[in-house]
Design a protein around this motif. Structure first.
Motif, PDB file in Angstrom:
ATOM      1  N   GLU A  30     126.533  90.154  93.389  1.00 14.87           N
ATOM      2  CA  GLU A  30     125.282  90.214  94.144  1.00 14.87           C
ATOM      3  C   GLU A  30     125.636  90.481  95.597  1.00 14.87           C
ATOM      4  O   GLU A  30     126.203  89.622  96.279  1.00 14.87           O
ATOM      5  CB  GLU A  30     124.516  88.906  94.000  1.00 14.87           C
ATOM      6  CG  GLU A  30     123.798  88.867  92.672  1.00 14.87           C
ATOM      7  CD  GLU A  30     123.154  87.544  92.365  1.00 14.87           C
ATOM      8  OE1 GLU A  30     122.802  86.827  93.318  1.00 14.87           O
ATOM      9  OE2 GLU A  30     123.033  87.235  91.163  1.00 14.87           O
ATOM     10  N   LYS A  32     124.693  92.347  99.474  1.00 18.63           N
ATOM     11  CA  LYS A  32     123.589  92.897 100.273  1.00 18.63           C
ATOM     12  C   LYS A  32     123.796  94.414 100.408  1.00 18.63           C
ATOM     13  O   LYS A  32     124.922  94.915 100.245  1.00 18.63           O
ATOM     14  CB  LYS A  32     123.473  92.179 101.614  1.00 18.63           C
ATOM     15  CG  LYS A  32     124.622  92.385 102.566  1.00 18.63           C
ATOM     16  CD  LYS A  32     124.276  91.768 103.902  1.00 18.63           C
ATOM     17  CE  LYS A  32     125.022  92.542 104.938  1.00 18.63           C
ATOM     18  NZ  LYS A  32     125.506  92.131 106.060  1.00 18.63           N
ATOM     19  N   GLU A  33     122.718  95.079 100.684  1.00 15.53           N
ATOM     20  CA  GLU A  33     122.706  96.544 100.800  1.00 15.53           C
ATOM     21  C   GLU A  33     123.898  97.053 101.638  1.00 15.53           C
ATOM     22  O   GLU A  33     124.109  96.607 102.759  1.00 15.53           O
ATOM     23  CB  GLU A  33     121.363  96.913 101.475  1.00 15.53           C
ATOM     24  CG  GLU A  33     121.150  98.357 101.802  1.00 15.53           C
ATOM     25  CD  GLU A  33     120.638  99.146 100.604  1.00 15.53           C
ATOM     26  OE1 GLU A  33     120.012  98.526  99.721  1.00 15.53           O
ATOM     27  OE2 GLU A  33     120.882 100.363 100.572  1.00 15.53           O
ATOM     28  N   ALA A  35     127.038  96.587 101.310  1.00 16.17           N
ATOM     29  CA  ALA A  35     128.264  95.773 101.384  1.00 16.17           C
ATOM     30  C   ALA A  35     129.364  96.406 100.524  1.00 16.17           C
ATOM     31  O   ALA A  35     129.112  96.852  99.406  1.00 16.17           O
ATOM     32  CB  ALA A  35     127.970  94.360 100.913  1.00 16.17           C
TER      33      ALA A  35
END
Ligand code: GLU
Length: 555
Positions: A30, A32-33, A35
């Protein structure tokens, strides 16, 4: 009867899990955009190479700048090249450079849920994938012996053909699995090869994060994925690892660029999404006017150990390497005077493609800037840590009087433009050792006081006696201390008025500079030193008296 399945079961009877099970075991991360999940994947074959530090710095920064993950994976499947203890050494050296992975192999232990992070412990995973490939007909056992391969290579070379196992030369790729099973049961040696569906007459389009869009020759080689020793090859292992460790950006040396089509084909055949790739330029060295790769054998700078031993502040080397990574980094430093790499956002797009030349002069320039910017406490502490390991003389010097050591390092440090005497901690001791009484005495035995030969010994003696008798005014400020030097000089016939001296130097025995040089040589045995007043204050009256006596005796 499904002979492919039978064959796969016969080769890997213990393997019950499937690729789908692995997909579940190692879920997508998971993130973040934007990464990036990057890795450093060294093979434990020796010390940390400067080129590998460069690669790991890029991977580390890409993850850090994007709020991603940087992990370390140990690629130890080439057991013949393995050097004992080198894995631990690599990790330690990375730590010394403050490149600390968020996840992965940490030396004796590891950290993270995508492991094991050591390839030799991932045998089971590779076997699961290979078993699946055998079942689907994406891989096959190949019975070509070393001898067969040699003959094949010779024949292909003679016919001016591409060498290797591909197309019609991949003799066992279409062998009936029933027959293959029979041969294995009979004990024939084999490896497992990938069954390529490519053609080298085709081009494939691919993208490199540094080089942009590329057209490369399609792979058609049936490469070995599983060796006869039961270990995978790099090509295959990295695909499995980068997929199940959920890497989304592979940063590696440009020597792997030519294998990219193989890797992309493997990802595709397995139905895995390929990560992005960035192939980094190699670090070069100028040798007799020719550019060549930094060589482990020939160049001391090829090993990061050299920089640690010499006492380069690790950050200096990183800053220098970052100037190679991104040319705009130098502009950033010039305007910001900020050497904290965390404050600079790196961009792969701005990386030069020409192998960068290793430039010791430039490294020293930044190294001096960085040491000059430190507060005295910081440089003293770091120099002490370094001396504890690498320099017993400096260690002894520091431990005799730590406060004095700090004061010595502090000379002209708090100025707007601090002195830049030291590029590395090993530069310190030779410059400051004269402060130590016993060392000074020893130095006097080994070397001469090299006074200006145009000034007679009698004049020097006379001046030294005069200066000694009137005292050194060390309790006054620097101006008054200097006036006192000038008065002593003037009394002994030196011209202390610069204008007057310039009019006709021949009329005088010397000027104020000459007088200061005499004192400088007497107290330090050197012609060039940092601020003389500061040096004398640290030495103190008794020690200066001793040194003047010593010089007079030697004259
Ligand atoms: N073990 C490989 C090497 O040392 C790693 C290449 C990669 O980063 O994928 O060259």
């Amino acid at each position: 009867m499904d002979y492919r399945k039978e064959l796969a079961n016969y080769i890997f009877p213990e393997i019950k899990e499937t690729i789908e099970d692995l997909e579940k075991r190692y879920p997508e991360r998971e993130l973040k955009e934007g990464a990036k999940v990057t890795r450093f994947a060294p093979s434990p074959t020796g010390f940390l190479h400067t080129g590998s530090l460069f690669t790991s710095l890029v991977a580390y920064k890409m993850a850090k700048d994007t709020g991603g993950i940087f992990y370390l994976r140990l690629e130890d499947t080439d057991t013949k090249r393995e050097v004992e203890g080198s894995a631990e050494l690599l990790i330690k050296q990375l730590h010394d450079f403050n490149i600390i992975p968020n996840e992965g192999y940490l030396g004796k232990t590891e950290n993270g849920i995508y492991g094991p992070y050591v390839q030799s412990k991932r045998k089971n995973l590779y076997e699961i994938v290979i078993k699946g490939m055998l079942e689907k007909g994406l891989a096959y056992p190949c019975f070509l012996s070393e001898e067969d391969l040699k003959t094949l290579r010779e024949e292909q070379t003679k016919n001016k053909e591409i060498t290797g196992v591909y197309g019609k030369y991949a003799k066992y790729r279409d062998l009936d699995p029933e027959l293959a099973l029979k041969m294995i049961k009979e004990g024939k040696d084999y490896v497992i090869r990938f069954k390529s569906s490519g053609n080298h007459l085709n081009k494939i389009k691919c993208h490199d994060e540094i080089r942009g869009d590329l057209e490369l020759t399609e792979n058609d080689q049936d490469i070995v994925i599983y060796k006869s020793d039961g270990l995978p090859t790099y090509h295959f292992a990295h695909v499995v690892d980068d997929h199940f460790m959920r890497t989304n950006l592979v940063t590696r040396g440009e020597e792997w660029l030519s294998s990219l089509p193989i890797h992309l084909e493997l990802f595709k055949a397995l139905g895995f999404k390929a990560p992005k790739y960035a192939h980094l330029p190699v670090i070069m060295k100028l040798d007799n006017g020719n550019r060549r790769k930094l060589s482990k054998r020939k160049d001391k700078e090829a090993s990061v150990d050299y920089f640690l031993k010499e006492g380069y502040e690790p950050q200096s080397l990183l800053v220098y390497l970052m100037t190679i990574v991104n040319s705009n980094y130098e502009d950033f430093i010039v305007t910001s005077k900020d050497y904290d790499l965390d404050h600079f956002k790196m961009s792969l797009k701005k990386m030069s493609l020409d192998g960068a030349l290793f430039d010791n002069g430039k490294l020293d320039f930044y190294a001096k800037e960085i040491l000059a910017k430190m507060k005295k406490e910081e440089i003293a502490k770091k120099a002490h840590n370094w001396a504890n390991i690498y320099c017993p003389e400096l260690k002894e010097f520091i431990e005799k009087d730590e406060a004095r050591f700090k004061e010595i390092l502090n000379i002209e440090r708090e100025k707007k433009n601090p002195r830049k005497d030291y590029a590395k901690y090993s530069d310190i001791y030779p410059v400051i050792k004269f402060f130590d009484h016993d060392t000074f005495v020893k130095m006097c035995d080994e070397t001469k006081f090299e006074f200006n030969e145009n000034i007679s010994k009698d004049v020097i003696k006379n001046f030294l006696n005069e200066y000694k008798n009137r005292g050194f005014a060390l309790d006054l400020d620097e101006n008054n201390w200097f006036n006192n030097v000038k008065e002593a000089a003037s009394k002994c016939g030196f011209c202390v008025d610069n204008k007057l001296y310039k009019e006709d130097p021949s009329k005088w025995i010397g000027n104020t500079n000459d007088a200061c040089e005499i004192i400088r040589i007497v107290v330090s045995l050197r012609k060039v030193t940092p601020n003389l007043f500061s040096i004398m204050k640290i030495l103190g009256t008794d020690e200066i008296n001793f040194r003047i006596e010593k010089a007079i005796q030697c004259l």
